[in-house]
Design an enzyme around this catalytic site. Structure first.
Site, short mmCIF file in Angstrom:
data_model
loop_
_atom_site.label_atom_id
_atom_site.label_comp_id
_atom_site.label_asym_id
_atom_site.label_seq_id
_atom_site.Cartn_x
_atom_site.Cartn_y
_atom_site.Cartn_z
N SER A 63 28.31 -29.11 4.92
CA SER A 63 28.79 -27.74 4.60
C SER A 63 29.35 -28.09 2.72
CB SER A 63 30.10 -27.67 5.24
OG SER A 63 29.73 -27.05 6.59
N LYS A 66 27.95 -25.11 0.88
CA LYS A 66 28.48 -23.67 0.60
C LYS A 66 29.03 -23.70 -0.73
CE LYS A 66 29.90 -23.13 5.74
NZ LYS A 66 29.52 -24.29 6.31
N SER A 123 35.36 -22.60 6.60
CA SER A 123 33.86 -23.22 6.58
C SER A 123 32.71 -22.62 7.56
CB SER A 123 33.95 -24.61 6.98
OG SER A 123 32.81 -25.46 6.47
#
Length: 381
Positions: A63, A66, A123
């Protein structure tokens, strides 16, 4: 006994001396031991790397991806192609995206600002895909935008295939590239960076906490992003600002959430404790005026196109020196911003940084009379 008395007297005398009289230039200790597959610590303002291990090794970013997704979104906002109040229609693909979720519903319209918070704070993989599809039409096309930005930023060891950071053999990055990205996001979009310090976000009646534990452990920490998959391990990009100095730490492939938080904070504390950053001179400040031949002007101011900052071990500021490496002769035409030499920064006897020395204004070619005069003048040099 006499020797013992002498030693006590010397110690007492030393306590009465000013600190400069007994100061010792101690070496900077090594960085703390970090339980990670790779890590990097840098100073935000100078860009100097203060500690690293396997910083250029290819790893799954999970993640942390991101951060790049957000960078592309923020760029679209800045260019006016997107607005925070725009509504995004949630596709079935976005709704079905596996992993961490914001819990958006298929067919619903959701504000861009809510999706951004869902992506950053919660997230949400689903929020990431919804934003990608809204901006580029498809997640695959959005990945092309991500890779274009990575190339522009100099992330030479990164490639992205999706917006959330789901595992893919062709989806990878490195600690150094992620640090470059985090630096760019904080520098280029300070107006949006505030979301990374937000402790929680509620959407659809579901409250979720920011996964970055350091936000509650250290008030100087204001970002950035966690990541996890089985293959990537536990990852964290953290940033903190203390007394005007900002550090960025990247840890990847740690064994659990406790270690990634503990070791990230250890790196940040190491940087703040043992290093200091100084802006030596600001962007566009004339450092010297050079004689330029055969131009519309005789004098050319030179300096740096950007602020020149350097991070050094604490207590060694008086050992900093700078010098200009410049051409023996300079001839027109010269464009504004054109590199004509280097600014060299040294700490003691060691050169530690080189920055392009650039022309701070344009000098066009002079007329025939000026060129003839300068030709004659050079004969008598």
């Amino acid at each position: 006994m006499k020797a013992l008395i002498h030693s006590y007297l010397f110690a007492a005398f030393a306590l009465l001396l000013p600190t400069w009289a007994v100061a010792v230039d101690l070496p900077t200790p090594e960085a703390p031991k970090i339980e990670a597959g790779g890590y990097l610590l840098l100073d935000f303002q100078s860009g100097n790397v203060l500690a690293q291990f396997n910083a250029d090794e290819r790893m799954e970013p999970a993640s942390l991806t991101k951060i790049m997704t957000a960078y592309v979104v923020f760029n679209e906002l800045s260019e006016g192609n997107l607005k925070l109040d725009d509504e995004v229609l949630v596709s079935e693909k976005a709704w079905r995206t596996s992993g961490s979720k914001m819990f958006i519903e298929v067919g619903k319209r959701i504000r861009v600002e809510d999706l951004i918070q869902g992506m950053i704070i919660q997230s949400g993989n689903d929020a990431s895909v919804a934003l990608a599809e809204h901006i580029a039409g498809s997640e695959m096309t959005f990945a092309e935008l991500m890779n274009a930005q990575a190339k522009r930023l100099g992330m030479i060891h990164s490639h992205f295939t999706n917006a959330p950071g789901l595992p893919n053999p062709n989806h990878y990055s490195t600690p150094r590239d992620i640090a470059i990205l985090a630096t760019a996001l904080i520098r280029d979009f300070p107006q949006y960076y505030r979301w990374y310090s937000q402790a929680e976000f509620t959407y659809n009646g579901i409250k979720q906490q920011n996964r970055n534990r350091l936000l509650s452990q250290d008030p100087s920490v204001d970002g950035v992003k966690t990541g996890f998959t089985d293959a990537a391990g536990y990852c964290l990009v953290s940033s903190a600002k203390r007394d005007g100095q900002r550090m960025i730490a990247v840890v990847m492939k740690t064994p659990n959430p406790t270690v990634r938080a503990r070791d990230s904070l250890a790196l940040l504390n190491y940087g703040f404790r043992f290093f200091e950053t100084h802006v030596l001179f600001p962007a566009q400040k004339p450092l010297e005026t050079l004689r330029i031949w055969k131009g519309s002007m005789k004098a050319l101011p030179v300096g740096s196109a950007t602020d020149v900052a350097v991070t050094i071990p604490r207590g060694r500021y008086d050992q900093l020196t700078t010098r200009l490496e410049k051409p023996a002769e300079l001839f027109a035409p010269v464009a504004a911003g054109e590199a004509i030499g280097e600014i060299v920064i040294a700490l003691g006897e060691q050169d530690i940084k080189r920055i392009p020395l650039v022309a701070l204004q344009e000098v066009t070619l002079g007329g025939i009379w000026r060129r003839m005069i300068d030709t004659v003048l050079r004969w008598f040099q």
